[in-house]
Design an enzyme around this catalytic site. Structure first.
Site, PDB file in Angstrom:
ATOM      1  N   LYS A  85      71.066 -26.408  52.441  1.00 53.15           N
ATOM      2  CA  LYS A  85      72.374 -26.087  51.723  1.00 53.15           C
ATOM      3  C   LYS A  85      73.277 -27.370  51.946  1.00 53.15           C
ATOM      4  CE  LYS A  85      75.688 -22.020  51.770  1.00 53.15           C
ATOM      5  NZ  LYS A  85      75.728 -20.847  52.467  1.00 53.15           N
ATOM      6  N   SER A 178      76.292 -17.378  48.515  1.00 51.04           N
ATOM      7  CA  SER A 178      76.595 -18.815  48.476  1.00 51.04           C
ATOM      8  C   SER A 178      75.339 -19.763  48.809  1.00 51.04           C
ATOM      9  CB  SER A 178      77.725 -19.189  49.547  1.00 51.04           C
ATOM     10  OG  SER A 178      77.284 -18.953  50.999  1.00 51.04           O
ATOM     11  N   SER A 202      75.137 -14.275  52.515  1.00 51.42           N
ATOM     12  CA  SER A 202      74.955 -15.353  51.640  1.00 51.42           C
ATOM     13  C   SER A 202      73.467 -15.938  51.746  1.00 51.42           C
ATOM     14  CB  SER A 202      75.913 -16.572  52.458  1.00 51.42           C
ATOM     15  OG  SER A 202      77.194 -15.815  53.001  1.00 51.42           O
TER      16      SER A 202
END
Length: 495
Positions: A85, A178, A202
């Protein structure tokens, strides 16, 4: 076997490890296959924010192949690709940026890897790319679609395709929380494993929407230096993959302890409380239901409750858990107040401190930068920064916030412990599309995701989220492995 015979949509890290051990493939060939898949499909999915230079990736893979040839294998993940990420700082000499989705960090430079990235590199993993993420993990504007950032654009589900016009934030065509780019990268065959980070939902939300297995370990047990976090109180990094075994290997590496046991993959000792999916689902303003969607999700959920029970696990269903309003303090939710304060005073300063060169030095600098570069930093369709502006005004006394955190942590633990103790269970399960992740975040307890089925409505995968007491990641991983044996082959997207 040649690298070209790899099916990157289906291959797991465990599959790749077996091929490497048998000498049927090299890490160079593996990397070439994943880079080819990225080149073919990234333009349609927009899952990645930054890709390692090809020569750099092949150079690292060549060195790892030579280590293997010399009989030096660092561990089960030696020579295996991974996507991170875009919140894990990596040294600039790897050729990738780390921006947390924000244009203000697009040219930031670092000489040191984040603690997690370094741990993966030391284990012999090959970082292929940084995955797109919701900008600042959502801490920019309340209107922002998950998976969108000014730096990376909008990530798209490989199962559903384009997001429906006027879609709600977690509607059936939305890709999820996210860590969306990480989940899409694995599902689309860009990497067998990806790292995400979770505040509240997330990791688990995009994971279940990509038919993946994933875990958010207990909050506070990992070294998160060099990692952008929305909040110190809630956040924890964790892996996602196509199979339970890969998640287990990654979790053992991240936590530095053995979690595999003789009972892994069996139902022995698992005592499970299932929440009612009619009560534990997303609010209509977050996810609009269509004819048959809610009914199918409930039917499939209950069908697997029965299957688990038939396999010999102790099952309690339906079980009641106090609603999220039970976490309110003095009649108001404390979640945002804590997040805003930590974002301004702890996590943004720490993130900036992870760079040697950065265009901004504080939250106020970020707000100012965005105003001065609106065309690129606040583009349509989300040209706002209301949450950044609001967070910049949070100046509560540290002792007041600490008291608030202690109170919320106690409330979160007591709400979940009441079920664990009353029902004599060690796992609590709810639909992946539910607010169970709010309780887990408040308590700091580990949370995991497993796939379940796909909507007949549009092909979107959905799944389960499950929580255990703190430091009980092993229990969640045991369930994950056992549950995987009940499922049909994992669905792959039609790319």
């Amino acid at each position: 076997m040649s690298g070209s015979s790899l099916n990157v949509l289906e291959a797991t890290a465990a599959d790749l490890r077996r091929l490497l051990e048998l000498g049927q493939v090299t890490s160079v060939q593996i990397v070439e296959e994943y880079l080819a898949q990225i080149e073919k499909h990234e333009h349609a999915l927009n899952a990645l924010a930054s890709l390692i230079p090809r020569a750099k990736a092949l150079g690292i893979a060549t060195a790892l192949d030579e280590e293997r040839r010399q009989g030096s294998v660092r561990g089960p993940l030696h020579g295996i690709p991974v996507v991170l990420k875009n919140c894990f700082i990596t040294s600039s000499d790897l050729g990738m940026t780390t921006s947390a989705g924000a244009v203000a960090f697009a040219d930031a430079e670092a000489s040191k890897n984040s603690a997690v990235a370094q741990k993966l590199i030391d284990a012999g993993m090959i970082i292929l790319a940084k995955a797109n993420m919701t900008e600042f993990a959502g801490m920019k504007t309340i209107k922002m679609m998950p998976g969108w950032s000014a730096h990376g654009g909008q990530t798209i589900s490989p199962y559903v395709g384009a997001i429906k016009e006027g879609e709600r934030l977690l509607g059936h065509s939305a890709p999820g929380g996210s860590s969306t780019g990480s989940a899409v990268s694995v599902a689309a065959g860009f990497s067998p494993i990806a790292m995400g980070a979770e505040t509240i939902g997330s990791i688990v939300t995009p994971a279940v929407r990509a038919a993946l297995y994933a875990i958010k370990p207990t909050v506070g047990v990992q070294d998160t230096s060099g990692l952008y976090k929305l909040s110190e109180f809630y956040d924890s990094p964790g892996p996602m993959a196509k199979c339970a075994s890969d998640v287990l290997d990654m979790t053992e590496l991240l936590l530095g302890r053995t979690l595999r046991s003789p009972s892994t993959g069996t139902w022995e000792g698992l005592r499970i409380a299932y929440l009612d999916p009619g009560e534990w689902s997303l609010a209509e303003e977050m996810c609009e239901q269509f004819e048959g969607t809610a009914e199918q999700m409930r039917d499939d959920y209950e069908a697997y409750v029965l299957k688990v029970k038939e396999k010999g696990a102790i099952v309690k269903y339906p079980v009641e858990l106090a609603p999220t309003t039970s976490l309110d303090i003095e009649g108001k939710p404390a979640t945002i107040r804590i997040a805003y304060w930590e974002f301004k005073h702890i996590t943004i300063p720490e993130f900036i401190g992870g760079f040697d060169k950065c265009s901004v030095g504080s939250l106020k600098d970020i707000v100012r930068f965005n105003e001065q570069h609106k065309d690129v930093a606040m583009p349509e369709p989300f040209p706002e920064q209301d949450q950044l502006t609001e967070a910049s005004g949070y100046d509560d006394k540290p002792e007041d916030i600490e008291k608030l955190k202690q109170t919320l942590r106690a409330l979160g633990k007591s709400s979940l412990d009441a079920v664990f103790d009353r029902e004599d269970v060690n796992i609590i399960i709810a639909p992946g599309d539910s607010p169970l992740c709010i309780h887990a975040a408040a308590a700091g307890y580990p949370l995991a995701a497993v796939p379940l089925s796909r909507l007949r409505y549009n092909g979107r995968p959905f799944g389960l989220c499950l929580v255990a007491r703190e430091h009980e990641e092993g229990i969640l991983l045991r369930f994950m492995a056992a549950f995987e044996s009940l499922l049909p082959p994992r669905p792959t997207p039609l790319l």
